[in-house]
Enzyme design. Structure first.
Site, PDB file in Angstrom:
ATOM      1  N   GLU A 152      30.635  66.044  66.214  1.00  0.00           N
ATOM      2  CA  GLU A 152      30.243  67.352  65.693  1.00  0.00           C
ATOM      3  C   GLU A 152      31.426  67.988  64.978  1.00  0.00           C
ATOM      4  O   GLU A 152      32.578  67.834  65.417  1.00  0.00           O
ATOM      5  CB  GLU A 152      29.768  68.252  66.831  1.00  0.00           C
ATOM      6  CG  GLU A 152      28.519  67.714  67.508  1.00  0.00           C
ATOM      7  CD  GLU A 152      28.125  68.487  68.750  1.00  0.00           C
ATOM      8  OE1 GLU A 152      26.927  68.480  69.077  1.00  0.00           O
ATOM      9  OE2 GLU A 152      29.011  69.083  69.388  1.00  0.00           O
ATOM     10  N   ASP A 168      25.035  64.671  75.287  1.00  0.00           N
ATOM     11  CA  ASP A 168      23.694  64.092  75.304  1.00  0.00           C
ATOM     12  C   ASP A 168      23.696  62.655  75.808  1.00  0.00           C
ATOM     13  O   ASP A 168      22.733  62.216  76.446  1.00  0.00           O
ATOM     14  CB  ASP A 168      23.076  64.123  73.908  1.00  0.00           C
ATOM     15  CG  ASP A 168      22.647  65.521  73.508  1.00  0.00           C
ATOM     16  OD1 ASP A 168      22.506  66.379  74.391  1.00  0.00           O
ATOM     17  OD2 ASP A 168      22.455  65.767  72.306  1.00  0.00           O
TER      18      ASP A 168
END
Length: 399
Positions: A152, A168
């Site tokens: 990210e 995740d």
């Protein structure tokens, strides 16, 4: 760093929240620094795999606010309108370097994700509300059998924030880095030698269903380990996974005060928690109740959501992220003053987030984003610079 990052959101929101968190702690660049519209991203393929590598730069333009993708030159392309059911997205892939090679592309000012996949291109679709991200906890997701991962990032006028994330899932290993204006560089996210296989081995050895987080392909290839939140959702972890610890915390603070000092740069801002009538109430220094929490369940703890929701405000959000970190790291019983930021105190209870424990244990620098508020106390795998000259994404060996 104020821990507001929520990786289960779309990456855009997560990165934007992270940006706000970082700016709170004064990490803005010098006034004369000018971050260009794009910066180089050097991708190095040290994976040892011969599969073709596909790279994607996806997110929301901080110039226009549109969702879209960037090509190898850093040019932003808005997504076309989606549909219901979702329609195929344009092919946004950029060929990555072969094993043992490096290549450089440019990344624009986005809040988003850098995806990479081995062997096959990822399947992206567009709904009426925007991009549909891969969701491999769903067995029918078209990306379920593809080996992939993502980082990210946010690049804006205040600099670059680039992380590695396991919130995740834990999958294809990689590390991230940034080069500063003085030529120095910093990096994070690299596993120790043997750490990749070590994570899977340790999960298999951990009783209580933790080995069930591991997903394999029909040919036996290990693809990933899902987060414990998704383990709950898929039924591989029991919903009672954290109940014993949560019950003990609620019992303790019925007779003891839990003191939360949520801002590292505001040591005089404190909130005081006591359980009464089954509810954990927090008061300020004047004795006024400022927020309350029902007893959470494992999903609330592992996801840092639902009964531990953390709005981006100045009171409930900071208290909630402190509680979330304390539950996942199992420090709430041993220390009534939170957050406890000493890694030596983390994961010492038999009931804990073993996924996070196992990943942190095998990181070369001990840092990871193994749950949403893993940045409480600066234990996150993040690089930042207010005047970045180059970003790095290094794909590491599968050993």
């Amino acid at each position: 760093m104020l821990a507001i990052l929520r990786h289960r959101w779309p990456a855009v929101a997560a990165a934007a929240a992270l940006l706000g968190a970082l700016l709170t702690f004064g990490t803005t660049p010098p006034a004369d620094a000018a971050v260009p519209a794009t910066i180089p991203l050097q991708i190095t393929n040290n994976s040892g795999r011969g599969d073709p590598l596909h790279v994607y730069i996806l997110g929301t333009s901080l110039t226009t606010g549109q969702q879209g993708w960037a090509d190898a030159n850093g040019t932003f392309h808005p997504w076309p309108a989606g549909g219901n059911p979702p329609t195929p997205a344009p092919d946004a892939s950029v060929p990555g370097p072969a094993a043992g090679q490096s290549s450089t592309i440019r990344i624009p000012k986005l809040s988003g994700r850098i995806y990479f996949s081995y062997g096959q291109k990822l399947v992206f679709k567009l709904a009426t509300g925007g991009l549909v991200q891969p969701a491999v906890q769903n067995p029918s997701d078209p990306n379920r059998d593809i080996l992939f991962n993502w980082s990210e990032y946010t690049l804006n006028d205040s600099g670059l924030w680039l992380n590695s994330t396991q919130v995740d899932m834990f999958s294809a290993p990689y590390s991230v880095g940034v080069q500063r204006a003085d030529g120095s560089a910093s990096s994070t996210g690299r596993l120790e030698p043997g750490g990749y296989n070590g994570v899977f081995s340790a999960l298999r050895a951990q009783s209580g269903g933790w080995g069930g987080l591991i997903q394999t392909r029909s040919d036996g290839t290990v693809l990933r380990a899902l987060s414990p939140l998704y383990g709950l959702e898929t039924g591989t972890l029991p919903t009672s996974a954290m109940d014993d610890y949560i019950d003990r915390v609620w019992q303790k603070y019925a007779t003891t005060t839990l003191t939360v000092t949520p801002f590292a740069n505001q040591p005089d801002t404190k909130y005081y928690g006591r359980v009464s009538g089954g509810v954990l109430n927090f008061t300020n220094g004047s004795g006024t109740v400022v927020t309350s929490f029902q007893k959470p369940d494992a999903s609330s703890v592992f996801g840092c959501h639902r009964l531990l929701d953390a709005p981006n405000d100045e009171v409930r959000g900071p208290i909630s992220r402190t509680l979330c970190a304390g539950f996942n790291r199992s420090t709430l019983l041993t220390n009534p003053n939170q957050p406890d930021t000493s890694a030596a105190n983390f994961y010492q209870d038999a009931v804990t987030n073993h996924y996070a424990r196992i990943i942190h244990d095998r990181m070369a620098d001990g840092k990871a984003y193994a749950f949403a508020f893993d940045d409480v106390g600066h234990h996150e795998s993040l690089v930042h610079d207010g005047d970045p000259r180059q970003a790095y994404l290094t794909l590491d060996p599968f050993n």
